[in-house]
Scaffold this active site. Sequence first.
Site, short mmCIF file in Angstrom:
data_model
loop_
_atom_site.label_atom_id
_atom_site.label_comp_id
_atom_site.label_asym_id
_atom_site.label_seq_id
_atom_site.Cartn_x
_atom_site.Cartn_y
_atom_site.Cartn_z
CB SER A 23 -18.96 -27.65 -17.50
OG SER A 23 -18.42 -28.62 -18.34
N PRO A 24 -15.82 -26.68 -17.57
CG PRO A 24 -14.09 -28.08 -18.31
CD PRO A 24 -15.31 -28.06 -17.45
CB ALA A 58 -9.88 -25.97 -22.95
CD GLN A 101 -11.13 -29.10 -20.17
OE1 GLN A 101 -11.32 -28.10 -20.84
NE2 GLN A 101 -11.92 -30.17 -20.23
CE1 TYR A 182 -10.97 -28.98 -29.35
CE2 TYR A 182 -10.08 -28.19 -27.28
CZ TYR A 182 -10.87 -27.99 -28.40
OH TYR A 182 -11.52 -26.80 -28.58
NE ARG A 230 -15.46 -32.10 -19.81
CZ ARG A 230 -16.57 -31.34 -19.96
NH1 ARG A 230 -16.98 -30.96 -21.15
NH2 ARG A 230 -17.24 -30.96 -18.92
CG LEU A 301 -28.76 -30.41 -23.48
CD1 LEU A 301 -29.54 -31.03 -24.64
CD2 LEU A 301 -29.16 -28.94 -23.32
NE ARG A 324 -25.13 -26.07 -23.86
CZ ARG A 324 -25.57 -26.97 -24.73
NH1 ARG A 324 -25.88 -26.59 -25.96
NH2 ARG A 324 -25.71 -28.24 -24.39
C1 LIG Z 1 -19.10 -21.37 -24.21
C2 LIG Z 1 -18.68 -22.80 -24.08
C3 LIG Z 1 -17.33 -23.13 -23.99
C4 LIG Z 1 -16.92 -24.45 -23.80
N1 LIG Z 1 -15.60 -24.73 -23.61
C5 LIG Z 1 -15.24 -25.97 -23.19
C6 LIG Z 1 -13.93 -26.22 -22.72
O1 LIG Z 1 -13.09 -25.32 -22.62
N2 LIG Z 1 -13.61 -27.48 -22.37
C7 LIG Z 1 -14.53 -28.51 -22.42
O2 LIG Z 1 -14.19 -29.66 -22.09
N3 LIG Z 1 -15.79 -28.28 -22.83
C8 LIG Z 1 -16.17 -27.05 -23.18
N4 LIG Z 1 -17.47 -26.78 -23.51
C9 LIG Z 1 -18.45 -27.88 -23.40
C10 LIG Z 1 -19.13 -27.81 -22.02
O3 LIG Z 1 -18.20 -27.90 -20.97
C11 LIG Z 1 -20.20 -28.90 -21.90
O4 LIG Z 1 -19.58 -30.15 -22.02
C12 LIG Z 1 -21.29 -28.76 -22.97
O5 LIG Z 1 -21.67 -27.41 -23.16
C13 LIG Z 1 -22.54 -29.57 -22.58
O6 LIG Z 1 -23.00 -29.17 -21.30
P1 LIG Z 1 -24.26 -28.17 -21.10
O7 LIG Z 1 -25.45 -28.81 -21.79
O8 LIG Z 1 -24.42 -28.07 -19.60
O9 LIG Z 1 -23.91 -26.86 -21.74
C14 LIG Z 1 -17.89 -25.48 -23.76
C15 LIG Z 1 -19.25 -25.16 -23.88
C16 LIG Z 1 -19.65 -23.83 -24.04
C17 LIG Z 1 -21.12 -23.53 -24.12
#
Ligand SMILES: Cc1cc2nc3c(=O)[nH]c(=O)nc-3n(C[C@H](O)[C@H](O)[C@H](O)COP(=O)(O)O)c2cc1C
Length: 367
Positions: A23-24, A58, A101, A182, A230, A301, A324
């Site tokens: 994921s981004p 992003a 992204q 955003y 997204r 998650l 994460r």
């Molecule tokens: C360090 C970090 C940076 C993130 N930056 C972005 C981002 O640039 N663009 C985006 O759409 N979501 C961003 N997110 C959200 C994640 O892509 C994801 O949607 C969110 O953490 C939930 O997924 P997870 O439970 O697998 O962490 C970020 C999350 C983290 C932890």
Amino acid sequence: MTSKLFSSFRLRGLDLANRIVVSPMAQYSAEDGNATPWHLMHLGNLAISGAGLLILEATSVNARARFSPGDLGLYSDENEEALAPIVDFCRRHGSAKLGIQLQHAGRKGSSGLAWHGQKPLSPKDGGWVPQSPDDIPYPGKPMPERMSVADIKSLIDDFVASARRADRLGFDLIELHGAHGYLLHNFLSPLSNQRDDDYGGSLDNRMRFVLEVFDAVRAAWPEEKPLGMRLSATDWAEGGWTLEDTVALAERLKARGCDYVTASSGGTVPGQEIPIGPGYQVPLAARVRQETGIPTMAIGLITEARQAEDILEAGQADLICLARAMLFNPRWPWHAALELGAEPAFPPQYERAHPAMRGGDFLTARQ
Ligand SMILES: Cc1cc2nc3c(=O)[nH]c(=O)nc-3n(C[C@H](O)[C@H](O)[C@H](O)COP(=O)(O)O)c2cc1C
């Protein structure tokens, strides 16, 4: 039985070796939008992770579109030059296909770094005046500047210019950031958009900007390359953007050639009531997929291989996005492969890490 997580998937002209997507994730480590050695380490590591697709964080389409001064950008020749060696490294050593992204942070723009609490930055501290569809600030953030129709048109040109740079760099896929409060999401949600012109009011009007950005980028981006979006599938807030609205938007996006939707959620207002728990956003991806037939990425998650496999087997999503979990364990796909009976994709430098190679033979053969 073959694992679904490790089966291939085709998005337009792009073949993904498996269904795992990094994921981004914004790293707040760029300088004037330029990638730094941190990005080389971070992205290089994730490119060799065995994931089928790695989507870069992003990335802003102009300097004012940034969330923070540390955001990655793709709005200048310098930005493009800084990213080129990193993309080359990922291509040379990694097996993941590469996406990027594209973002405008909207009314959340001009904030401090994540680890400084994302506090608003005033222009005298190196910040700028953020832009938004309306003069409705995000609670606790400064008043944004309401965008004129001329601003909207010029911003669409910026998205197109960044897409052209992404193509020159050799990216395989673009994702438009329409989530998390955003700019694109600001236009969609009635909580942040109460304009009374063609870009506000009815659902059709609130979707107009997003669809115009999509169409313009689609026209500039090579036909065979996938373009996805997204979305925050719900604001989880009274009077906000809803899952029904997301389904309506996904239908229109699909009709215009959108290749997938990632169903994230929230970000428009603080104090949202989010039912956080394992896979809490998966039902959102499932609903969009079932009602529109557009491929979806599930996110949020998802941490276990079996959990990811079950989501795919149940037809709730086509691809599994991990954020994460990949930072915590960048070898997640290797472990998942072994657990699900598939073969991990190692770079040759690391192949002796495979459990099957831990016998004594190689120790005597080559030290
Ligand atoms: C360090 C970090 C940076 C993130 N930056 C972005 C981002 O640039 N663009 C985006 O759409 N979501 C961003 N997110 C959200 C994640 O892509 C994801 O949607 C969110 O953490 C939930 O997924 P997870 O439970 O697998 O962490 C970020 C999350 C983290 C932890």
